[in-house]
Write an enzyme that holds these catalytic residues in place. Structure first.
Site, PDB file in Angstrom:
ATOM      1  N   GLY A 142      23.301  61.425  17.739  1.00  0.00           N
ATOM      2  CA  GLY A 142      21.916  60.966  17.586  1.00  0.00           C
ATOM      3  C   GLY A 142      21.366  60.220  18.779  1.00  0.00           C
ATOM      4  CG  ASP A 151      18.920  62.332  26.375  1.00  0.00           C
ATOM      5  OD1 ASP A 151      19.985  61.851  25.932  1.00  0.00           O
ATOM      6  OD2 ASP A 151      18.360  63.317  25.853  1.00  0.00           O
ATOM      7  CD  GLU A 152      22.154  65.379  27.694  1.00  0.00           C
ATOM      8  OE1 GLU A 152      23.373  65.262  27.943  1.00  0.00           O
ATOM      9  OE2 GLU A 152      21.722  65.882  26.649  1.00  0.00           O
TER      10      GLU A 152
END
Ligand SMILES: [Zn+2]
Length: 237
Positions: free
Chosen positions: A54, A125-126
């Site tokens: 998530g 993100d990532e």
């Protein structure tokens, strides 16, 4: 607890406290708030989790919470992650937003420092795909620009080695938090990522593999080494 003596005041407020007597309490509370505000320094956060824990949903939620209060944020993601197009933060439940892509040569400090409006937070993100120089540049965003940076990513790759970005975030982050999810095969916490190519588990090869008939599953340690092949096949999308 912050004491008045801990604050770098020039003496004005203590004098006021003596003179104003009955207003002492309210002025103290104002000073306390100011002290707390001045001590509130930005931090570098690393929130890691296995596949499907998530992370992208959390980024979109945090961004929404800031923006609901008219506090602009900056979303960034790896330029390597092309699953939903370059520069996108996409969650599995369908929500997505555009983000500034980070390539190997991107100077993330300059990118943030040159923004017209100072953001309240930088969300990444990532983050496992960051290079060491990106992580160090983000520490300067925190320490020199006083902007909080929250990086989300995987800790370990499918070979169970650290990603470069995760390694340096673990070393440099002020706060580290695990985002939990359960094993694909049982109810234990997933701490590893199992990689399937053409229906077979793979433990070796290049860290970043794009394309092919492949899938990643969050798994516990036992099932990382002993995946239940039939169950995987039954569940494979
Ligand atoms: Zn398991």
């Amino acid at each position: 607890m912050v004491k008045i003596s801990d604050c770098s005041l020039n003496g004005t407020f203590p004098t006021l406290l003596v003179r104003l007597g009955c207003m002492k309490a309210s002025i103290s509370s104002i000073i306390l708030k100011e002290c707390l505000r001045s001590e509130k320094m930005a931090q570098l956060f690393f929130k890691y989790g296995a596949m499907n824990s998530g992370k992208s949903i959390e980024i979109l939620k945090v961004a929404h919470n800031y923006e609901e209060q008219n506090k602009p944020v900056v979303l960034m993601t790896s330029g390597l992650d092309t699953r939903s197009g370059v520069g996108n933060v996409a969650s599995r439940i369908g929500l997505e937003r555009t983000a500034i892509p980070i390539f190997d040569e991107t100077d993330v400090y300059e990118t943030i420092a040159n923004l017209e409006q100072k953001p309240y937070c930088v969300l990444i993100d990532e983050a496992q795909f960051l290079k060491k120089h990106h992580v160090l540049a983000f520490t300067r965003v925190v320490d020199e620009l006083n902007i909080p940076v929250m990086a989300f990513g995987l800790k370990n790759d499918f070979r169970n080695e650290l990603f470069e970005g995760s390694q340096y975030l673990l070393l440099y982050a002020d706060k580290i938090e695990e985002m939990k999810t359960i094993c694909w095969f049982c109810h234990k916490k997933a701490t590893m990522n199992l990689h399937y190519v053409d229906g077979q588990p793979v433990y070796e090869g290049d860290q970043v593999q794009i394309g092919g008939n492949e899938a990643y599953y969050p798994v516990c340690r036992h099932h990382y080494f002993h995946p239940e092949m039939n169950k995987e096949v039954n569940n494979e999308k």
